[in-house]
Scaffold this motif. Structure first.
Motif, mmCIF file in Angstrom:
data_model
loop_
_atom_site.group_PDB
_atom_site.id
_atom_site.type_symbol
_atom_site.label_atom_id
_atom_site.label_comp_id
_atom_site.label_asym_id
_atom_site.label_seq_id
_atom_site.Cartn_x
_atom_site.Cartn_y
_atom_site.Cartn_z
ATOM 1 N N LYS A 53 -10.661 4.600 1.369
ATOM 2 C CA LYS A 53 -11.037 4.023 0.069
ATOM 3 C C LYS A 53 -8.756 3.731 -0.291
ATOM 4 C CE LYS A 53 -15.165 4.522 -1.241
ATOM 5 N NZ LYS A 53 -15.823 3.075 -1.555
ATOM 6 N N MET A 54 -9.517 2.333 -1.102
ATOM 7 C CA MET A 54 -8.604 2.223 -2.213
ATOM 8 C C MET A 54 -8.695 2.967 -3.802
ATOM 9 S SD MET A 54 -8.351 -1.457 -3.199
ATOM 10 C CE MET A 54 -7.269 -1.660 -4.717
ATOM 11 N N LYS A 55 -7.730 3.625 -4.322
ATOM 12 C CA LYS A 55 -7.744 4.050 -5.267
ATOM 13 C C LYS A 55 -7.765 3.092 -6.706
ATOM 14 C CE LYS A 55 -4.362 8.393 -5.625
ATOM 15 N NZ LYS A 55 -3.588 8.614 -5.632
ATOM 16 N N PRO A 56 -9.721 3.487 -7.107
ATOM 17 C CA PRO A 56 -9.078 1.507 -7.505
ATOM 18 C C PRO A 56 -8.328 1.232 -8.850
ATOM 19 C CG PRO A 56 -10.842 3.439 -8.306
ATOM 20 C CD PRO A 56 -9.709 4.183 -7.507
ATOM 21 N N PHE A 57 -8.048 0.370 -9.872
ATOM 22 C CA PHE A 57 -7.092 -0.250 -10.697
ATOM 23 C C PHE A 57 -7.683 0.125 -11.912
ATOM 24 C CE2 PHE A 57 -6.090 -3.640 -7.441
ATOM 25 C CZ PHE A 57 -5.343 -3.967 -7.091
ATOM 26 N N SER A 58 -6.807 1.176 -12.509
ATOM 27 C CA SER A 58 -7.378 1.038 -13.901
ATOM 28 C C SER A 58 -8.081 -0.163 -14.671
ATOM 29 C CB SER A 58 -6.307 1.656 -15.415
ATOM 30 O OG SER A 58 -5.724 0.433 -15.660
ATOM 31 N N GLU A 59 -8.996 0.055 -15.296
ATOM 32 C CA GLU A 59 -9.150 -0.967 -15.825
ATOM 33 C C GLU A 59 -8.315 -2.148 -16.502
ATOM 34 O OE1 GLU A 59 -13.748 -1.558 -18.247
ATOM 35 O OE2 GLU A 59 -12.690 0.534 -18.172
ATOM 36 N N GLN A 83 -3.489 9.885 1.676
ATOM 37 C CA GLN A 83 -3.072 9.872 2.465
ATOM 38 C C GLN A 83 -3.758 9.638 3.958
ATOM 39 O OE1 GLN A 83 0.112 12.336 1.952
ATOM 40 N NE2 GLN A 83 0.028 12.091 3.833
ATOM 41 N N ASP A 84 -5.114 10.029 3.905
ATOM 42 C CA ASP A 84 -6.183 9.661 5.056
ATOM 43 C C ASP A 84 -5.465 8.169 5.251
ATOM 44 O OD1 ASP A 84 -7.594 8.858 2.631
ATOM 45 O OD2 ASP A 84 -9.192 8.620 3.837
ATOM 46 N N ALA A 85 -5.496 7.254 4.054
ATOM 47 C CA ALA A 85 -5.334 5.553 5.117
ATOM 48 C C ALA A 85 -3.410 5.800 5.545
ATOM 49 C CB ALA A 85 -5.397 4.744 3.649
ATOM 50 N N TYR A 86 -2.395 6.037 4.671
ATOM 51 C CA TYR A 86 -1.307 6.395 4.846
ATOM 52 C C TYR A 86 -0.886 6.708 5.831
ATOM 53 C CZ TYR A 86 3.411 8.003 4.766
ATOM 54 O OH TYR A 86 4.857 7.695 4.689
ATOM 55 N N LEU A 117 0.682 -1.104 -0.381
ATOM 56 C CA LEU A 117 0.272 0.466 -0.343
ATOM 57 C C LEU A 117 0.689 1.391 0.107
ATOM 58 C CD1 LEU A 117 -2.055 -2.368 1.272
ATOM 59 C CD2 LEU A 117 -2.926 -0.388 2.590
ATOM 60 N N ALA A 118 0.914 1.768 -0.968
ATOM 61 C CA ALA A 118 1.762 3.238 -1.376
ATOM 62 C C ALA A 118 0.861 3.895 -1.997
ATOM 63 C CB ALA A 118 3.047 2.847 -2.131
ATOM 64 N N LEU A 119 1.607 6.021 -1.511
ATOM 65 C CA LEU A 119 0.761 6.844 -1.911
ATOM 66 C C LEU A 119 1.371 7.037 -3.521
ATOM 67 C CD1 LEU A 119 2.005 9.456 0.878
ATOM 68 C CD2 LEU A 119 -0.182 8.628 0.925
ATOM 69 N N SER A 120 1.920 6.341 -3.641
ATOM 70 C CA SER A 120 1.980 6.319 -5.559
ATOM 71 C C SER A 120 3.431 5.104 -5.988
ATOM 72 C CB SER A 120 2.681 7.622 -6.205
ATOM 73 O OG SER A 120 4.257 7.922 -6.087
ATOM 74 N N PHE A 121 3.311 4.392 -7.465
ATOM 75 C CA PHE A 121 4.787 3.826 -7.252
ATOM 76 C C PHE A 121 5.435 3.731 -8.654
ATOM 77 C CE2 PHE A 121 1.391 1.174 -5.146
ATOM 78 C CZ PHE A 121 2.017 0.176 -4.192
ATOM 79 N N ALA A 122 6.688 3.340 -8.725
ATOM 80 C CA ALA A 122 7.634 3.562 -10.166
ATOM 81 C C ALA A 122 6.769 2.723 -10.529
ATOM 82 C CB ALA A 122 8.771 3.215 -9.732
ATOM 83 N N ARG A 123 6.553 2.689 -12.205
ATOM 84 C CA ARG A 123 6.299 2.592 -12.957
ATOM 85 C C ARG A 123 6.029 0.882 -13.252
ATOM 86 N NH1 ARG A 123 1.081 3.627 -12.948
ATOM 87 N NH2 ARG A 123 0.306 1.766 -14.511
ATOM 88 N N ILE A 124 7.779 1.019 -13.348
ATOM 89 C CA ILE A 124 8.696 -0.426 -13.335
ATOM 90 C C ILE A 124 7.693 -1.444 -12.396
ATOM 91 C CG2 ILE A 124 9.904 -2.138 -14.931
ATOM 92 C CD1 ILE A 124 11.537 0.406 -15.948
ATOM 93 N N PHE A 125 8.211 -1.395 -11.226
ATOM 94 C CA PHE A 125 7.644 -1.632 -10.063
ATOM 95 C C PHE A 125 6.032 -2.220 -10.338
ATOM 96 C CE2 PHE A 125 6.033 -3.051 -5.875
ATOM 97 C CZ PHE A 125 7.328 -3.612 -5.554
ATOM 98 N N TYR A 126 5.470 -0.961 -10.432
ATOM 99 C CA TYR A 126 3.983 -1.454 -10.603
ATOM 100 C C TYR A 126 4.011 -2.866 -11.024
ATOM 101 C CZ TYR A 126 -0.870 0.015 -10.660
ATOM 102 O OH TYR A 126 -2.309 -0.498 -10.420
#
Lengths: 163, 471
Positions: free
Chosen positions: A138-144, A107-110, A82-91
């Motif tokens: 809430k978690m950010k939904p995965f892109s489709e 941020q509220d979850a973090y 669970l992270a505020l954002s990810f680097a794309r290749i790792f993701y």
């Protein structure tokens, strides 16, 4: 998915600390796992249990394209980051090999989730429940697109929808 | 509405396109090295698959190889196995390999352009994040993981989400083009946009500050796009690009007709728009030195190290990151960069180990000696760079100054071959990452340009190379 949190409250956790370069020659995943997070937290292995989640800040997994990074974490039993954002290749690596779920949080979850908290992640509802503190985020939904690769069980199992 | 260069390359490589699905993108060139490929080849074998286009797949060994005498056996057994595995995989699947004894061996991102394998308008992938380097030629070049390596080996395609576009405009002219280099431009960009500033985007570098650069310098810029979080970096090809690739070993036979079409097609339309923009004025920029543990933690050579409060602008995680970085680097806020003493110097890596990098560094070294407290090495990016440098006598200049002159490879950039820092050692390095432990457990990395590294080697501490006569 239910598990406990190991929290690293910082940004830019890079793939060199997740799995240092000297271990990229190790092909045995169980052995690779013994070196996970070695560059960051020497106590990681005494803490981590099957089903745990890691919580961290922005740009998690930045740096090298080494798929060894999500592999090493998943073979320690880590089921999601669970992270505020990810680097794309790792993701993409996490999802492509179906190693673990990269979950973007707000941020509220973090701020709300602490080390050791027990949480439940419900991907179908895009919801994270903190059982220890009785809070919900809430978690950010995965892109489709990513959601479909995850649902298929990885890149090699993914097939586009047929018309 | 017009299109960006990235959009044109992307659209011309779409194999399958559907609403709310990733695009299936055709891959023109696949570069393979020993570290991220073994599991991919294992996967092919397990599923009884072949390599779809062995003729578009090229391999070399760079990450693990020792940079010392290659007639001697390799001491590290696990590295030796990984190198042997790549040899066997290339043999079994019919892939061209530039092995450890090949005159074409070198860092994959140095040899691709040198051999004319990297072409404008093409799609290039490699299981290595610094694949972005090839974007200097107007190629869409993406670093990928091992699952994707396997997918490309099997199908010559990849399912990709279309990235957003990011214009980085570099305006103005450097006052001293020997002292202020491409490395300083890209470090300045990352310092400003942050290590995640380019996440999910392909950067196109534009403007006078970019078109003025040579191809070797443009590669340094595109190489570090990933350190700004971007998927790739691009520079539109021009006559410098076309001249560079002419008459290389693998330049296509119909090259001139390709050039004619590239000249017309491979540019961003004047009415195209980008999703994001950043402008850097380089009229007054200084040589850059990183002080922390990511490439965004960088300041001018004539500045003091910032305090965590100054650096973080009120962001608590940034502040914590800076505190931890200073602790790891054993540095105090307020210390002037020029007062930092160093133990090691590494001139090498896919960022800064091309011929021009070595020429520029040699100008500082000529007739001087490395400080008695410093050990310094030069690791050419490829055997071809090494040969060209030796023909110019650069090896003698470095060796006379007490630099070690090595064989080509990734070397001390990433701590997975014998070239590593010892715990606590401080290194002026021309590489791309200053992460904790990157150059060896406990090692402390300062990212700098080749001229800054060379000057630090001679003086034992950082110096502002603008004060030196470099012409």
């Amino acid at each position: 998915m239910r598990g406990n949190i190991i929290k690293y409250p910082r940004d830019n956790i890079d793939t060199d600390v997740i799995i240092p370069g000297q271990y990229l020659k190790v092909h045995d995943y169980a052995e690779l796992a013994t070196h996970a997070m070695e560059g960051l937290d020497p106590d990681f292995h005494s803490k981590v249990k099957e089903g745990d989640f890691i919580l961290s800040g922005k740009n998690f997994g930045c740096g090298s394209s080494r798929e060894h990074a999500p592999i090493a974490l998943s073979h320690c039993g880590v089921k999601a980051i669970l992270a505020l954002s990810f680097a794309r290749i790792f993701y993409r690596n996490s999802v492509d090999g179906a190693f673990l779920l990269p979950i973007e949080i707000d941020q509220d979850a973090y701020d709300g989730i602490s080390e050791g908290d027990e949480i439940n992640i419900d991907v179908s509802k895009n919801e994270i429940k903190n059982i220890t503190k009785n809070q919900t985020y809430k978690m950010k939904p995965f892109s489709e697109i990513i959601g479909k690769i995850i649902a298929a069980g990885g890149l090699f199992k993914y097939k586009p929808d047929q018309d | 509405m017009g299109k960006t260069l990235f959009e044109k390359i992307w659209e011309s490589h779409i194999v399958v396109e559907k609403q709310n699905e990733p695009d299936l993108i055709y891959i023109d060139r696949h570069l393979v090295h020993e570290v991220t490929s073994p599991q991919a080849f294992d996967g092919l074998r397990m599923n009884d698959r072949k390599v779809r286009r062995p003729d578009l797949t090229i391999a070399t060994m760079d990450h693990n190889v020792p940079t010392t005498d290659r007639s001697l056996p390799m001491l590290d057994q696990t590295s030796s196995i990984q190198i042997k595995t790549l040899e066997n995989n290339c043999k079994d699947f019919g892939i061209k390999l530039f092995d450890i004894n090949s005159p074409n061996q070198g860092i994959v991102h140095v040899i691709g352009p040198q051999l004319g394998i990297t072409l404008p308008g093409s799609t290039i992938v490699c299981g290595d994040s610094h694949t972005s380097t090839h974007g200097a030629f107007g190629a869409l070049a993406l670093g990928i993981g091992t699952s994707e390596v396997e997918h490309v080996l099997a199908s010559q395609t990849l399912w990709l989400e279309k990235p957003k576009t990011f214009e980085v405009r570099v305006e103005g002219k450097r006052k001293n083009t020997h002292a202020v280099t491409a490395k300083d431009i890209i470090l300045s960009i990352i310092k400003n946009i942050g290590t995640a500033g380019g996440t999910g985007t392909v950067i196109e570098y534009r403007g006078e500050g970019i078109s003025d650069l040579s191809m070797d310098q443009r590669m340094t810029i595109c190489n570090m796009s990933i350190e700004g979080g971007a998927r790739a970096g691009l520079i539109a090809p021009d006559e410098k690009t076309f001249d560079y690739l002419r008459n290389r070993e693998y330049t296509p036979k119909n090259y001139e007709s390709l050039v004619n079409s590239w000249r017309d097609d491979l540019k961003t339309d004047s009415d195209a728009t980008f999703d994001k923009q950043f402008i850097l004025d380089i009229n007054d920029i200084a040589p850059q030195v990183s002080w922390g543990t990511n490439p965004g933690m960088t300041c001018d050579v004539d500045e003091p190290i910032p305090s965590p409060d100054e650096f973080s602008n009120g962001d608590p995680n940034q502040k914590k990151g800076a505190e931890k970085a200073l602790e790891y680097m054993d540095l105090k806020p307020g210390t002037m960069i020029e007062d930092i003493k160093i133990d090691r110097v590494f001139i090498g890596s896919c960022t800064n180990a091309r011929l021009e990098d070595l020429i520029e560094a040699s100008k500082i070294i000529q007739g001087q000696k490395v400080d008695s407290n410093v050990s310094a090495m030069v690791v050419p990016g490829s055997q071809m760079v090494k040969k060209q440098a030796e023909e110019m006598g650069l090896d003698k200049i470095f060796i006379d100054a007490n630099f070690e002159w090595r064989e080509a490879g990734c070397s001390m950039c990433l701590g997975m071959n014998p070239d590593i820092l010892s715990p606590g050692e401080r290194c002026a390095s021309t590489s791309n990452r200053n992460f904790e432990g990157r150059q060896g457990n406990g090692g402390r990395t300062h990212l700098v340009s080749p001229v800054m590294a060379a000057a630090a080697a001679i003086n034992g501490h950082f110096v502002d190379v603008r004060k030196l006569d470099l012409n």
